[in-house]
Design an enzyme around this catalytic site. Structure first.
Site, PDB file in Angstrom:
ATOM      1  CG  ASP A 113      13.027 -53.399  39.385  1.00 35.16           C
ATOM      2  OD1 ASP A 113      12.859 -54.538  38.931  1.00 35.16           O
ATOM      3  OD2 ASP A 113      13.083 -53.126  40.601  1.00 35.16           O
TER       4      ASP A 113
HETATM    5  N1  URA Z   1      16.370 -55.407  43.326  1.00 37.98           N
HETATM    6  C1  URA Z   1      15.336 -54.629  42.972  1.00 37.98           C
HETATM    7  O1  URA Z   1      14.405 -54.440  43.738  1.00 37.98           O
HETATM    8  N2  URA Z   1      15.324 -54.078  41.756  1.00 37.98           N
HETATM    9  C2  URA Z   1      16.329 -54.221  40.873  1.00 37.98           C
HETATM   10  O2  URA Z   1      16.285 -53.664  39.768  1.00 37.98           O
HETATM   11  C3  URA Z   1      17.423 -55.022  41.259  1.00 37.98           C
HETATM   12  C4  URA Z   1      17.413 -55.602  42.496  1.00 37.98           C
END
Ligand code: URA
Length: 266
Positions: A113
């Site tokens: 993310d």
């Molecule tokens: N899990 C998440 O919630 N976000 C990420 O970026 C990677 C794993």
């Protein structure tokens, strides 16, 4: 006449030279591996003197594929928060590919993310990228999740067993407390926003999320925004981590033995 899949005499490169360049060992050590029958070319045992085409022949040592194709690059970056894991962002935010050299063109291995920090790989090796991200290969990804509140042992146990999310239950995970409000979570599924959704499902929304490990690779001392190329040993370690039968990792094996997780309200 040569068999159709072998280069003519004098064509191609000597196998031990290709193996040595890929970091398997000295030429002498590679010759010994070939003589000992530890090296397969396109699935077949070969003898010393064999020439290969590194761009097209598949070479395995002790059952592990060797990355011999020229032009492959592998970067490890420490992704800062606010940088998106795509090649281009319609909103004009900075992207991870802008952090590494532009040529040859590389792609992120899986996604983090925008708000997530930490270890991310970029490569033009599509095959390895697929194996690192496809859940059936079970490659572990470890995160440090700084959460709201102070999770109790019961919460840790729930997360370990798996929690119900809107797209189905999560597989068993390795989970421990790394601080009063920090969970160390190791998963091998890689569903969208999985760690954030898992933490939210047990009542502890994530405030900050950092990926610290992918299979054998750790983010180490790289500062946010910094990158380095992988060593040949590290590429080989990734090949090894994805070489075994899909689904054979410890977590994946445990997952296949576990009953369905209890439902938890999110
Ligand atoms: N899990 C998440 O919630 N976000 C990420 O970026 C990677 C794993």
């Amino acid at each position: 006449m040569n068999p159709p899949d072998q280069p003519e005499a004098g064509e191609g490169e000597r196998l031990q030279k290709v193996l040595a360049r890929a970091g398997i060992g000295s030429r002498r050590a590679c010759e010994e591996m070939i003589s000992a029958g530890r090296v397969l070319v396109n699935g077949q045992p070969v003898e010393l003197g064999r020439r290969v085409d590194p761009a097209n022949d598949r070479i395995d040592v002790d059952g592990v594929p060797v990355a011999t194709r020229p032009g492959l690059v592998y970067y490890l970056i420490n992704k800062p928060a606010g940088v998106v894991t795509t090649s281009a962002d319609p909103q004009g935010r900075p992207t991870v590919v802008e952090l590494v050299p532009g040529e040859p063109r590389v792609f992120p291995v899986g996604r983090l993310d925008a708000a997530t920090e930490g270890l991310l790989l970029l490569t033009n090796d599509g095959e390895l990228s697929f194996r690192l991200t496809h859940p059936s290969f079970g490659v572990e990804k470890e995160y440090l999740a700084h959460v709201e509140g102070h999770p109790k042992d019961g919460v840790v146990r729930l997360l370990r067993r798996g929690v119900e999310l809107d797209d189905g239950p999560t597989a068993p995970a390795r989970v421990s407390l790394a601080g009063a409000d920090v969970l160390r979570i190791t998963i091998h599924e890689g569903r969208n926003r999985q760690v954030r959704r898992m933490a939210e499902a047990v009542g502890h929304p994530v405030r900050r999320l950092v990926r610290t490990r992918i299979g054998p690779l750790r983010v180490g001392t790289l500062k946010p925004g910094e990158w380095r190329t992988l060593t040949q040993d590290e590429v080989r370690a990734l090949e090894r981590a994805t070489a075994s039968n899909p689904g054979s990792s410890r977590l994946a094996r445990r997952a296949s033995r576990q009953p369905a997780p209890p439902r938890v309200r999110s």
